[in-house]
Design an enzyme around this catalytic site. Structure first.
Site, PDB file in Angstrom:
ATOM      1  N   ARG A 140       0.686  -1.153  -0.090  1.00  0.00           N
ATOM      2  CA  ARG A 140      -0.011   0.090   0.076  1.00  0.00           C
ATOM      3  C   ARG A 140       0.935   1.355   0.146  1.00  0.00           C
ATOM      4  O   ARG A 140       1.941   1.177   0.744  1.00  0.00           O
ATOM      5  CB  ARG A 140      -1.098  -0.051   1.204  1.00  0.00           C
ATOM      6  CG  ARG A 140      -2.155  -1.004   1.172  1.00  0.00           C
ATOM      7  CD  ARG A 140      -3.048  -0.306   0.204  1.00  0.00           C
ATOM      8  NE  ARG A 140      -4.310  -1.211   0.021  1.00  0.00           N
ATOM      9  CZ  ARG A 140      -4.502  -2.127  -1.024  1.00  0.00           C
ATOM     10  NH1 ARG A 140      -3.501  -2.379  -1.879  1.00  0.00           N
ATOM     11  NH2 ARG A 140      -5.721  -2.802  -1.078  1.00  0.00           N
TER      12      ARG A 140
ATOM     13  N   GLU B 102      -2.873   8.256  -5.762  1.00  0.00           N
ATOM     14  CA  GLU B 102      -3.260   7.569  -6.985  1.00  0.00           C
ATOM     15  C   GLU B 102      -4.504   8.316  -7.950  1.00  0.00           C
ATOM     16  O   GLU B 102      -5.572   8.489  -7.364  1.00  0.00           O
ATOM     17  CB  GLU B 102      -3.484   5.993  -6.916  1.00  0.00           C
ATOM     18  CG  GLU B 102      -2.505   5.243  -6.295  1.00  0.00           C
ATOM     19  CD  GLU B 102      -2.361   3.919  -6.168  1.00  0.00           C
ATOM     20  OE1 GLU B 102      -3.644   3.223  -6.694  1.00  0.00           O
ATOM     21  OE2 GLU B 102      -1.706   3.222  -5.698  1.00  0.00           O
TER      22      GLU B 102
ATOM     23  N   HIS C  79      -0.152   0.669 -10.244  1.00  0.00           N
ATOM     24  CA  HIS C  79      -1.111  -0.136  -9.428  1.00  0.00           C
ATOM     25  C   HIS C  79      -1.274  -1.405 -10.335  1.00  0.00           C
ATOM     26  O   HIS C  79      -2.784  -1.600 -10.316  1.00  0.00           O
ATOM     27  CB  HIS C  79      -2.147   0.564  -8.905  1.00  0.00           C
ATOM     28  CG  HIS C  79      -2.637  -0.052  -7.485  1.00  0.00           C
ATOM     29  ND1 HIS C  79      -3.123   0.506  -6.386  1.00  0.00           N
ATOM     30  CD2 HIS C  79      -2.685  -1.513  -7.113  1.00  0.00           C
ATOM     31  CE1 HIS C  79      -3.601  -0.098  -5.384  1.00  0.00           C
ATOM     32  NE2 HIS C  79      -3.192  -1.400  -5.919  1.00  0.00           N
TER      33      HIS C  79
END
Length: 328
Positions: free
Chosen positions: A233, A262, A281
């Site tokens: 994370r 993000e 990601h």
């Protein structure tokens, strides 16, 4: 066939609906919704499938959940939905643990090799049509320290060991003779073991204890030749401290698949650092992953509908699925 007593299922999705939902639609009333319609869709719902696993809409819409009994999220991490209202409720929380393990492990091995074999520079030189011979590193015999000893961390350990690396883990409890890591250090001992690692891999779940654990002190403890890999994370890392460590060459590089914001802002200095590898990601996203996520949910849905024990039940106080003596 849908009857009067059939369950009502809300599916939180974005622009793209989940595939392969036909079997579920035959036995449940399914309400598909985006973030802005979640509060309107929740009244009377028995279950919630958070297919848009990056969404943070659930806490705000939560007061509308008047009959909810089960929430499933299409990811291994549950931090987007683990807020006090859910934690203190009787709603069962399950996740999609197991889907991304090997794919993320392959990504980690890939970036380790990319650093060792200087692939990024080779691509830059190719763009410049330059022939520049260099020597590169071997990874056999190098040491990796993996923070996070759940299924993804274990898959990473197995893959790195297969490539000849020495691997140790960092988890909640210290232990010896672990089948995948050999030695696991307690989380409180992390900083003391960072100087031993050539590669530090962050894959721990995000909890109050792990948030910001990779800060200036952690990066200062690493050897200057170490590389940092984050597939856990973004909030595990204090980004400003990482940027400063890279600029000051306190560490040799970083491969980052997750970020505290993000998409990564265009003005982030990480974009232009030559010793940084950035991916959006996607470390676990293999061809067909969306279908696999629905398969996991469909299996649990059938279990839930027929009163069987659910898989991947999250301990809402810990923030992840407990794994017993060999787990996180």
């Amino acid at each position: 066939m849908i009857g009067a007593d059939s369950p009502v299922l809300v599916v939180l999705c974005g622009e793209q609906r989940p595939p392969d939902m036909d079997s579920i639609e035959r036995t449940a009333t399914v309400r598909y919704t985006r973030e802005d319609g979640l509060a309107e869709a929740l009244p009377g719902a028995d279950a919630l499938f958070v297919y848009d696993f990056l969404s943070t809409a659930v806490p705000e819409a939560w007061p509308a959940a008047d009959r909810l009994r089960w929430l499933h999220i299409a990811s291994a991490g549950v931090d987007p939905v683990l807020f006090p209202g859910l934690r203190d409720s009787e709603v069962v929380l399950t996740n999609s643990r197991g889907v991304f393990d090997n794919s993320i492990a392959e990504y980690v091995l890939g970036v380790v090799l990319a650093f060792a074999k200087d692939f990024a520079r080779s691509l830059r030189l190719q763009d410049e049509v330059r022939w520049l011979h260099r020597e590169t590193e071997r990874i056999a015999g190098r040491t990796a320290l993996v923070m996070g000893t759940g299924p993804i961390g274990r898959a990473i350990a197995v893959m790195l060991r297969a490539a000849g690396m020495r691997v140790a883990g960092v988890g909640r409890r210290a232990r010896e003779s672990d089948p995948d890591f050999g030695t696991v250090y307690a989380s409180a001992e992390l900083t003391g073991h960072l100087p031993e690692a050539d590669y530090v891999v962050a894959v721990a779940p995000l909890t109050e204890q792990t948030k910001g654990v990779f800060d200036a002190n952690a990066f200062a403890a690493m050897k200057p030749t170490a590389r940092f890999v984050n597939v856990g994370r973004g909030e595990l890392v204090v980004t400003a401290d990482l940027v400063e460590a890279l600029r000051a060459e306190r560490i040799a590089g970083a491969a980052l698949d997750v970020f505290d914001t993000e998409p990564l802002p265009a003005d982030s200095p990480l974009w232009t650092m030559e010793n940084v590898l950035i991916s959006p990601h996607m470390s676990g996203d293999f061809v067909g992953w969306r279908n696999t996520l629905v398969e996991v949910f469909a299996d649990n849905y059938e279990r839930w509908r027929t009163g069987q024990p659910l898989r991947n039940v999250v301990d809402k106080q810990l923030g992840y699925v407990p794994s017993g003596p060999s787990g996180v």
